[in-house]
Design an enzyme around this catalytic site. Structure first.
Site, mmCIF file in Angstrom:
data_model
loop_
_atom_site.group_PDB
_atom_site.id
_atom_site.type_symbol
_atom_site.label_atom_id
_atom_site.label_comp_id
_atom_site.label_asym_id
_atom_site.label_seq_id
_atom_site.Cartn_x
_atom_site.Cartn_y
_atom_site.Cartn_z
ATOM 1 N N GLY A 62 0.754 -1.340 -0.013
ATOM 2 C CA GLY A 62 0.055 0.076 0.035
ATOM 3 C C GLY A 62 0.730 1.242 0.020
ATOM 4 O O GLY A 62 1.920 1.075 -0.176
ATOM 5 N N GLY B 196 2.960 1.243 3.388
ATOM 6 C CA GLY B 196 3.640 0.293 3.923
ATOM 7 C C GLY B 196 3.436 -1.157 3.062
ATOM 8 O O GLY B 196 2.532 -1.304 2.184
ATOM 9 N N ASP C 156 -9.248 5.037 9.409
ATOM 10 C CA ASP C 156 -9.240 4.522 7.930
ATOM 11 C C ASP C 156 -10.076 3.474 7.457
ATOM 12 O O ASP C 156 -9.498 2.373 7.146
ATOM 13 C CB ASP C 156 -7.575 4.448 7.662
ATOM 14 C CG ASP C 156 -7.244 4.570 6.195
ATOM 15 O OD1 ASP C 156 -8.187 4.866 5.359
ATOM 16 O OD2 ASP C 156 -6.336 3.791 5.853
#
Ligand SMILES: *[C@@H]1O[C@H](CO)[C@@H](O)[C@H](O)[C@H]1NC(C)=O
Ligand SMILES: *[C@@H]1O[C@H](CO)[C@@H](O)[C@H](O)[C@H]1NC(C)=O
Ligand SMILES: *[C@@H]1O[C@H](CO)[C@@H](O)[C@H](O)[C@H]1NC(C)=O
Ligand SMILES: *[C@@H]1O[C@H](CO)[C@@H](O)[C@H](O)[C@H]1NC(C)=O
Ligand SMILES: *[C@@H]1O[C@H](CO)[C@@H](O)[C@H](O)[C@H]1NC(C)=O
Ligand SMILES: *[C@@H]1O[C@H](CO)[C@@H](O)[C@H](O)[C@H]1NC(C)=O
Ligand SMILES: *[C@@H]1O[C@H](CO)[C@@H](O)[C@H](O)[C@H]1NC(C)=O
Ligand SMILES: *[C@@H]1O[C@H](CO)[C@@H](O)[C@H](O)[C@H]1NC(C)=O
Ligand SMILES: *[C@@H]1O[C@H](CO)[C@@H](O)[C@H](O)[C@H]1NC(C)=O
Length: 758
Positions: free
Chosen positions: A436, A439, A552
């Site tokens: 992503g 990370g 998130d």
């Protein structure tokens, strides 16, 4: 054997053979006179038969006569001897002064004496270097010449002038009152005469006599009185020294050595030297270098103790120590110093690099290198450990560690970097299961056999870093069936790594959008996932104080278990809700399409921000559209805004996934859409809490499963209702369950699925 020993002993008793071996030249007896008056008589000279070297002439034969004045005088033939030198091969004799005088009574010159020396009966040569023919007088010319019978005829002379008595000068024999001239080499006899044309009759008033003599120059010192008076004769007893060279025999060294019984150089450590006057003029013996003494005597040459030789200067440099050796000497530098002790200087030892020192130095260097390497390795290791411990500390590891100790039974582990590297094959690319923006996630197997997902963030904010440990402490205590279990973390790296339980079935995003032809997932399953997610978020919001905000929420952060149970994951952006104004999060974080517009405006992340994001997730489940569609037109880009637009125009059905429209009554779908709409309220206050959302979804979920009433069994948590023998199925949808793919039929009355294990 014994006999041999006895013989050896006997030989020793007898002693060495006599020093004077047969065949060597004769040696002087003990009784020989070695001194005459105050003159030493070294061999080969000697007085009397058997005391001097026999060479068939008078060379070494001397006589010691007591003269009328009572003094002992030494003579060689008729010549009085002053002294002699073995080392230089010289003999000094007295040379008679030849005077020529004005007779005042006869008013003319006396008759001159023709003085002559003839040494042809001896082996003497007149040393031409040390002697000078000297004439003293006024207006006097005298000659010196070789003897009549010699074939080589020499003649030379000099004239002493007297311009005036006042011009005479002491010590200067350079023509005024005195003159000197050199003589040719090799003379063994001479005669002296005055030139009668030049006589002292004209100067007789102050200089009656002239003198001519061959003398040792060094022994002569001109006096003005010699010209005007008879002092020259009177002071020296009519005679002055003359240096003669002597030699042995008429053979060269080489020739002489052939007859050992006649060879004169009998001493050990002696050398033979040919006469400087040439072949046929005999030889001399000399002690070898480092020895001194008389080479003509057996054992005559003795070692010189150069160190104590008073006649020569100390042979070593000043700090050096002189050590005498046989035939020489050594100069040794004092201890701890080295250098040239002979004529250099001794310095502190350092240049004296012998093998031992070289080896010592090498060994020292090697030891030093090894030590340095070890020290460096230890240092590097410590440094690494220090860095790790720095990170650990920085990330609040100590707080976490202390907490963990105080709270027993906490199933949370602090992983070391090595453990995680081992689990992932040093973070090999093949272990990557997700990548992503912030990370990479690796799949790994820990030492104790757990399959884990390791999230390695690219970077973390300072705040995150600082509070990481604290956060971890809270998160680690979260133990909820719809939240991915966090096993532990690794704090000793710059950006902490998180270790989660591995969830095998991927993300909800992949389930919804992963297939080009649609999700093929029944609405009830979607509702179930939504409900589970809502439960998880509700738990987060209510479990701790201050509440934990996911921050998130999105479909890619909802993982699916083996039985498609939702597992909310990724607390990378999760944050503890602030307790006061000052602590409000001051940066916007999240994912486009899911971001709470209020949060974007106020920069205040609240639990209602999660509700908004969840609303978008719910929309995705209903519409199978992505939260953000960059390909679409401006107003259709954001799923949320398009949904609100469509809903406002009563065109909801257009947006809904056709699959679920066929599965469910539009009323149920509208209720779900209504819930989503509430979640997407612009004002956070107006949005329902996650708890309310979860309850509503639970209600809808039950309605969807049993449109006719409440469920008969609360135990069924699976996606579908179990069937006694679900071997073949038919229907709209291919559902991937685990590794096998089954065709599932979705009717109004029968649901087939997997029962969750009790
Ligand atoms: C050398 O001296 C010996 C006597 O000692 C004499 O008989 C001989 O002739 C001499 N030889 C020469 C070449 O002068
Ligand atoms: C010295 O004495 C010896 C005998 O004693 C004699 O034959 C010799 O001529 C003397 N020499 C001189 C120079 O008087
Ligand atoms: C004998 O040796 C010494 C020193 O080695 C030297 O000075 C001397 O002149 C030598 N004598 C002769 C006769 O060569
Ligand atoms: C001078 O000459 C005479 C006669 O020849 C002689 O007797 C006398 O000794 C001489 N005087 C000197 C000082 O030589
Ligand atoms: C000495 O010299 C003078 C001239 O200078 C000369 O007349 C006289 O004969 C000489 N005397 C002798 C003995 O030669
Ligand atoms: C040399 O010859 C001269 C005359 O020619 C003579 O007077 C003298 O005595 C001789 N000398 C010797 C040493 O024979
Ligand atoms: C030379 O020396 C003597 C003493 O030795 C002295 O009487 C004399 O005056 C000196 N002569 C000159 C010219 O200096
Ligand atoms: C060697 O020297 C001795 C003694 O001087 C002598 O008697 C002998 O004849 C010499 N031998 C030879 C071969 O010259
Ligand atoms: C002394 O020094 C000189 C020149 O430096 C050198 O030639 C000589 O060999 C030295 N002598 C010794 C005994 O070292």
């Amino acid at each position: 054997m014994i006999l041999a020993l006895l013989t050896a002993v006997l030989v020793c008793w007898v002693g060495p053979p006599p020093a004077a071996a047969a065949g060597t030249a004769m040696q002087p007896g003990e009784a020989c006179l070695r001194r005459c008056g105050n003159i030493d008589i070294p061999y080969p000279f000697g007085v009397g038969s058997g005391c001097h070297l026999e060479t068939g002439d008078w060379t070494f034969s001397l006589s010691c006569n007591r003269t009328s004045d009572g003094r002992q005088r030494l003579y060689n033939y008729q010549i009085e001897v002053v002294d002699m030198s073995v080392r230089y091969g010289q003999l000094r004799i007295y040379s008679l002064i030849n005077p020529w005088c004005y007779n005042s009574s006869t008013r003319g010159m006396n008759g001159q004496n023709n003085w002559w020396y003839d040494m042809s009966i001896t082996n003497f040569r007149i040393n031409d270097a040390l002697n000078r023919f000297t004439v003293i007088g006024c207006n006097s010319l005298a000659y010196i010449r070789s003897l009549n019978d010699t074939t080589d005829l020499y003649m030379t002379g000099c004239m002493a002038m007297c311009p005036g008595v006042g011009r005479l000068e002491n010590g200067s024999c350079a023509g005024v009152g005195c003159c000197q001239t050199a003589i040719p080499s090799g003379l063994n006899g001479y005669q002296i005469s005055f030139e009668e044309k030049f006589n002292t009759s004209g100067t007789s008033s102050f200089s009656p006599c002239s003198y001519a003599v061959l003398l040792e120059a060094a022994a002569f010192d001109f006096r003005t009185a010699y010209v005007t008076t008879d002092e020259f004769m009177a002071a020296n007893g009519n005679q002055v020294p003359l240096v003669l060279d002597w030699a042995i025999g008429n053979k060269t060294c080489h020739e002489a050595k052939l007859n050992a019984s006649a060879y004169a150089c009998v001493s050990g450590n002696s050398d033979c030297v040919d006469s400087k006057y040439g072949r046929g003029k005999g030889y001399l013996c000399n002690c070898s270098s480092g020895y001194d003494g008389n080479p003509y005597l057996l054992n005559g040459c003795q070692d010189i103790n150069e160190c104590e030789d008073q006649n020569s200067r100390y042979p070593c440099s000043v700090p050096g120590t002189c050590v005498n050796t046989i035939g020489g000497y050594n100069c040794v530098c004092p201890d701890e110093t080295s250098g040239n002790a002979y004529n250099g200087t001794c310095e502190q030892k350092k240049s004296q690099i012998g093998w031992e020192i070289a080896i010592g130095v090498s060994v020292s260097i090697i030891v030093l290198i090894i030590t340095a390497s070890c020290v460096y390795m230890v240092y590097a290791k410590r440094r690494l450990a220090k860095i790790k411990s720095e990170y650990f500390k920085q990330h609040g590891g100590h707080t976490l560690f202390d907490e963990m100790r105080s709270r027993q039974g906490l199933s949370f582990k602090l992983f070391t970097q090595e453990e995680l590297e081992e689990a992932t094959g040093r973070f090999d690319e093949r272990h990557v299961i997700g990548k992503g923006a912030n990370g990479t996630v690796y799949k790994g197997i820990t030492k104790d056999g757990c399959v884990v997902a390791i999230k390695k963030c690219r970077l973390a904010s300072e705040r995150q870093k600082k509070e990481f440990g604290k956060e971890m402490l809270i998160v680690s205590q979260i133990n909820h069936r719809y939240i991915v279990k966090l096993y532990g973390c690794c704090l000793e790296v710059e950006v902490p790594m998180l270790v989660y339980k591995y969830i095998p079935n991927g993300t909800l995003y992949r389930l919804i959008h992963g297939r080009r032809d649609g999700p093929r997932i029944p609405f009830t399953a979607r509702l179930k996932i939504a409900h589970q997610t809502a439960e998880a978020l509700s738990y987060l919001h209510s479990w701790a104080s201050p509440p934990i905000i996911h921050g998130d929420v999105k479909t890619s952060n909802i993982l699916l278990d083996e039985d498609y149970t939702a597992k909310v994951s990724d607390f990378g952006a999760s944050t503890l809700a602030p307790t006061d104004e000052a602590q409000f999060v001051t940066f916007v974080q999240g994912t486009c399409g899911y971001l709470d517009p209020e949060y974007m405006r106020t920069c205040k992340l609240t639990d209602k921000s999660d509700v908004y994001s969840f609303g978008v997730v719910l929309l995705e489940l209903l519409t199978c559209r992505k939260a953000l569609n960059l390909e679409e037109l401006e107003e259709e880009k954001y799923l949320s805004s398009q949904f609100l637009l469509v809903l406002g125009e009563n065109r909801l059905e257009e947006m809904l996934d056709p699959q679920i429209k066929s599965e469910q009554s539009i009323e149920l779908l509208e209720q779900a859409a209504e819930l989503a709409r509430q979640c997407l309220e612009m004002l956070g206050e107006k949005r329902p809490t996650m708890r309310e959302v979860a309850e509503e979804l639970d209600r809808l979920s039950k309605l969807a499963q049993h449109p006719w009433g409440p469920p008969d069994s609360g135990e069924l948590v699976g996606l579908l209702r179990s069937s006694p023998s679900p071997t073949t199925y038919s229907g709209h949808c291919r559902l991937e369950l685990g590794s096998s793919t089954r065709n599932v039929s979705f009717g109004d009355t029968e649901y087939i699925g997997i029962q969750s294990p009790r």
